[in-house]
Write a protein that holds these residues in place. Structure first.
Motif, PDB file in Angstrom:
ATOM      1  N   THR A   1       0.823  -1.203   0.000  1.00  0.00           N
ATOM      2  CA  THR A   1       0.000   0.000   0.000  1.00  0.00           C
ATOM      3  C   THR A   1       0.858   1.254   0.000  1.00  0.00           C
ATOM      4  O   THR A   1       0.612   2.192  -0.762  1.00  0.00           O
ATOM      5  N   VAL A   2       1.898   1.265   0.821  1.00  0.00           N
ATOM      6  CA  VAL A   2       2.806   2.425   0.878  1.00  0.00           C
ATOM      7  C   VAL A   2       3.494   2.623  -0.465  1.00  0.00           C
ATOM      8  O   VAL A   2       3.579   3.754  -0.973  1.00  0.00           O
ATOM      9  N   ASN A   3       3.981   1.549  -1.082  1.00  0.00           N
ATOM     10  CA  ASN A   3       4.656   1.660  -2.370  1.00  0.00           C
ATOM     11  C   ASN A   3       3.714   2.168  -3.458  1.00  0.00           C
ATOM     12  O   ASN A   3       4.111   2.976  -4.293  1.00  0.00           O
ATOM     13  N   LYS A   4       2.474   1.712  -3.450  1.00  0.00           N
ATOM     14  CA  LYS A   4       1.500   2.206  -4.434  1.00  0.00           C
ATOM     15  C   LYS A   4       1.276   3.705  -4.262  1.00  0.00           C
ATOM     16  O   LYS A   4       1.173   4.439  -5.237  1.00  0.00           O
ATOM     17  N   LYS A   5       1.217   4.155  -3.018  1.00  0.00           N
ATOM     18  CA  LYS A   5       1.037   5.582  -2.757  1.00  0.00           C
ATOM     19  C   LYS A   5       2.254   6.381  -3.223  1.00  0.00           C
ATOM     20  O   LYS A   5       2.111   7.450  -3.804  1.00  0.00           O
ATOM     21  N   LEU A   6       3.451   5.860  -2.970  1.00  0.00           N
ATOM     22  CA  LEU A   6       4.678   6.529  -3.414  1.00  0.00           C
ATOM     23  C   LEU A   6       4.723   6.636  -4.942  1.00  0.00           C
ATOM     24  O   LEU A   6       5.090   7.675  -5.492  1.00  0.00           O
ATOM     25  N   ILE A   7       4.355   5.573  -5.613  1.00  0.00           N
ATOM     26  CA  ILE A   7       4.352   5.565  -7.077  1.00  0.00           C
ATOM     27  C   ILE A   7       3.315   6.547  -7.603  1.00  0.00           C
ATOM     28  O   ILE A   7       3.587   7.328  -8.530  1.00  0.00           O
ATOM     29  N   TYR A   8       2.136   6.569  -7.032  1.00  0.00           N
ATOM     30  CA  TYR A   8       1.093   7.509  -7.451  1.00  0.00           C
ATOM     31  C   TYR A   8       1.557   8.947  -7.248  1.00  0.00           C
ATOM     32  O   TYR A   8       1.383   9.806  -8.107  1.00  0.00           O
ATOM     33  N   TYR A   9       2.178   9.218  -6.111  1.00  0.00           N
ATOM     34  CA  TYR A   9       2.682  10.550  -5.800  1.00  0.00           C
ATOM     35  C   TYR A   9       3.764  10.961  -6.805  1.00  0.00           C
ATOM     36  O   TYR A   9       3.750  12.076  -7.325  1.00  0.00           O
ATOM     37  N   GLU A  10       4.696  10.067  -7.093  1.00  0.00           N
ATOM     38  CA  GLU A  10       5.764  10.366  -8.059  1.00  0.00           C
ATOM     39  C   GLU A  10       5.195  10.608  -9.447  1.00  0.00           C
ATOM     40  O   GLU A  10       5.614  11.536 -10.143  1.00  0.00           O
ATOM     41  N   ASP A  11       4.240   9.796  -9.864  1.00  0.00           N
ATOM     42  CA  ASP A  11       3.611   9.994 -11.169  1.00  0.00           C
ATOM     43  C   ASP A  11       2.925  11.349 -11.251  1.00  0.00           C
ATOM     44  O   ASP A  11       2.957  12.009 -12.294  1.00  0.00           O
ATOM     45  N   SER A  12       2.311  11.786 -10.162  1.00  0.00           N
ATOM     46  CA  SER A  12       1.653  13.103 -10.126  1.00  0.00           C
ATOM     47  C   SER A  12       2.679  14.228 -10.271  1.00  0.00           C
ATOM     48  O   SER A  12       2.459  15.182 -11.018  1.00  0.00           O
ATOM     49  N   ILE A  13       3.785  14.108  -9.573  1.00  0.00           N
ATOM     50  CA  ILE A  13       4.843  15.121  -9.657  1.00  0.00           C
ATOM     51  C   ILE A  13       5.409  15.182 -11.074  1.00  0.00           C
ATOM     52  O   ILE A  13       5.602  16.271 -11.634  1.00  0.00           O
ATOM     53  N   LEU A  14       5.666  14.027 -11.675  1.00  0.00           N
ATOM     54  CA  LEU A  14       6.233  14.007 -13.026  1.00  0.00           C
ATOM     55  C   LEU A  14       5.247  14.524 -14.066  1.00  0.00           C
ATOM     56  O   LEU A  14       5.652  15.153 -15.044  1.00  0.00           O
ATOM     57  N   ALA A  15       3.967  14.307 -13.864  1.00  0.00           N
ATOM     58  CA  ALA A  15       2.964  14.841 -14.797  1.00  0.00           C
ATOM     59  C   ALA A  15       3.006  16.365 -14.797  1.00  0.00           C
ATOM     60  O   ALA A  15       2.932  17.000 -15.860  1.00  0.00           O
ATOM     61  N   VAL A  16       3.151  16.963 -13.634  1.00  0.00           N
ATOM     62  CA  VAL A  16       3.265  18.423 -13.546  1.00  0.00           C
ATOM     63  C   VAL A  16       4.568  18.880 -14.184  1.00  0.00           C
ATOM     64  O   VAL A  16       4.596  19.841 -14.953  1.00  0.00           O
ATOM     65  N   TYR A  17       5.659  18.186 -13.887  1.00  0.00           N
ATOM     66  CA  TYR A  17       6.966  18.519 -14.453  1.00  0.00           C
ATOM     67  C   TYR A  17       6.916  18.502 -15.979  1.00  0.00           C
ATOM     68  O   TYR A  17       7.363  19.436 -16.646  1.00  0.00           O
ATOM     69  N   VAL A  18       6.361  17.437 -16.550  1.00  0.00           N
ATOM     70  CA  VAL A  18       6.290  17.283 -18.005  1.00  0.00           C
ATOM     71  C   VAL A  18       5.387  18.353 -18.623  1.00  0.00           C
ATOM     72  O   VAL A  18       5.686  18.882 -19.699  1.00  0.00           O
ATOM     73  N   SER A  19       4.318  18.713 -17.942  1.00  0.00           N
ATOM     74  CA  SER A  19       3.406  19.721 -18.495  1.00  0.00           C
ATOM     75  C   SER A  19       4.065  21.096 -18.615  1.00  0.00           C
ATOM     76  O   SER A  19       3.624  21.928 -19.404  1.00  0.00           O
ATOM     77  N   ARG A  20       5.123  21.333 -17.861  1.00  0.00           N
ATOM     78  CA  ARG A  20       5.829  22.615 -17.903  1.00  0.00           C
ATOM     79  C   ARG A  20       6.982  22.643 -18.899  1.00  0.00           C
ATOM     80  O   ARG A  20       7.606  23.679 -19.085  1.00  0.00           O
ATOM     81  N   LEU A  21       7.279  21.524 -19.514  1.00  0.00           N
ATOM     82  CA  LEU A  21       8.370  21.470 -20.490  1.00  0.00           C
ATOM     83  C   LEU A  21       7.902  22.037 -21.827  1.00  0.00           C
ATOM     84  O   LEU A  21       6.731  21.888 -22.198  1.00  0.00           O
ATOM     85  N   PRO A  22       8.815  22.659 -22.581  1.00  0.00           N
ATOM     86  CA  PRO A  22       8.426  23.211 -23.881  1.00  0.00           C
ATOM     87  C   PRO A  22       8.147  22.122 -24.928  1.00  0.00           C
ATOM     88  O   PRO A  22       7.389  22.335 -25.866  1.00  0.00           O
ATOM     89  N   GLN A  23       8.750  20.939 -24.769  1.00  0.00           N
ATOM     90  CA  GLN A  23       8.531  19.840 -25.697  1.00  0.00           C
ATOM     91  C   GLN A  23       7.335  19.012 -25.236  1.00  0.00           C
ATOM     92  O   GLN A  23       6.996  18.990 -24.067  1.00  0.00           O
ATOM     93  N   ILE A  24       6.751  18.301 -26.183  1.00  0.00           N
ATOM     94  CA  ILE A  24       5.616  17.431 -25.864  1.00  0.00           C
ATOM     95  C   ILE A  24       6.135  16.015 -25.637  1.00  0.00           C
ATOM     96  O   ILE A  24       6.795  15.437 -26.492  1.00  0.00           O
ATOM     97  N   PHE A  25       5.826  15.473 -24.471  1.00  0.00           N
ATOM     98  CA  PHE A  25       6.195  14.109 -24.115  1.00  0.00           C
ATOM     99  C   PHE A  25       4.923  13.263 -24.054  1.00  0.00           C
ATOM    100  O   PHE A  25       3.861  13.755 -23.687  1.00  0.00           O
ATOM    101  N   ASN A  26       5.064  11.991 -24.397  1.00  0.00           N
ATOM    102  CA  ASN A  26       3.972  11.026 -24.294  1.00  0.00           C
ATOM    103  C   ASN A  26       4.239  10.117 -23.115  1.00  0.00           C
ATOM    104  O   ASN A  26       5.390   9.820 -22.811  1.00  0.00           O
ATOM    105  N   LYS A  27       3.182   9.645 -22.494  1.00  0.00           N
ATOM    106  CA  LYS A  27       3.354   8.720 -21.374  1.00  0.00           C
ATOM    107  C   LYS A  27       3.156   7.289 -21.851  1.00  0.00           C
ATOM    108  O   LYS A  27       2.178   6.959 -22.510  1.00  0.00           O
ATOM    109  N   ASN A  28       4.099   6.442 -21.487  1.00  0.00           N
ATOM    110  CA  ASN A  28       4.041   5.029 -21.809  1.00  0.00           C
ATOM    111  C   ASN A  28       3.257   4.305 -20.722  1.00  0.00           C
ATOM    112  O   ASN A  28       3.233   4.744 -19.572  1.00  0.00           O
ATOM    113  N   ASN A  29       2.646   3.174 -21.043  1.00  0.00           N
ATOM    114  CA  ASN A  29       1.882   2.397 -20.059  1.00  0.00           C
ATOM    115  C   ASN A  29       2.740   1.912 -18.895  1.00  0.00           C
ATOM    116  O   ASN A  29       2.233   1.664 -17.805  1.00  0.00           O
TER     117      ASN A  29
END
Length: 163
Positions: free
Chosen positions: A35-63
């Protein structure tokens, strides 16, 4: 009569036995850590989504969980499982500070390199260059590399598969 009774008893199917090292009880610590690891992964994915949205290039997310963009594409074939390929890659912090660069020859599917790069190679073609943003759980994980990469450190990687 006695022999007949013994033969009936000996011919019946025995009950299967659980191995001595198998526990049928629920491990609450394991459930809590999952449960803790799932929460950590979800939190990291949220942070990276914000990070990527601020980049000038367009990135795609892989499954699998990483973000990527193909910088130079080709019409060459993708490397297949158990096939060797020569790669060049550079590893950066998310602040674009280079950590290290390396040339390597890897066999696809043999886990000779971190999981994120292995997964990246599966979607690339020979001769292509790409940039990837790897969450820590696809990079060096909870321990880092014990030299330059911190535990739980997400990375940016520039990767090229040579022809």
């Amino acid at each position: 009569l006695f022999l007949f009774a013994i033969s009936l008893y000996a011919c019946r199917n025995p009950q299967p036995q659980l191995p001595a090292n198998k526990n049928t009880e629920t491990d609450s610590t394991q459930i809590e850590m999952t449960t803790v690891n799932k929460k950590l992964i979800y939190y990291e994915d949220s942070i990276l989504a914000v990070y990527v949205s601020r980049l000038p290039q367009i990135f795609n997310k892989n499954n699998t969980g990483f973000w990527y963009r193909i910088v130079d594409s080709t019409n060459n074939k993708s490397p297949k499982a158990n096939e060797e390929c020569s790669i060049n890659y550079s590893v950066y912090t998310l602040d674009n500070e280079e950590i290290y660069s390396q040339n390597a020859i890897v066999t696809i599917g043999k886990k000779q390199i971190i999981t994120g790069i292995e997964e990246m190679l599966k979607i690339m073609r020979r001769g292509e260059t790409a940039e990837f943003i790897l969450p820590w759980y696809l990079a060096y994980g909870q321990r880092g590399d014990r030299q330059n990469i911190e535990p739980y450190q997400s990375l940016k990687i520039k990767l090229m598969i040579n022809d």
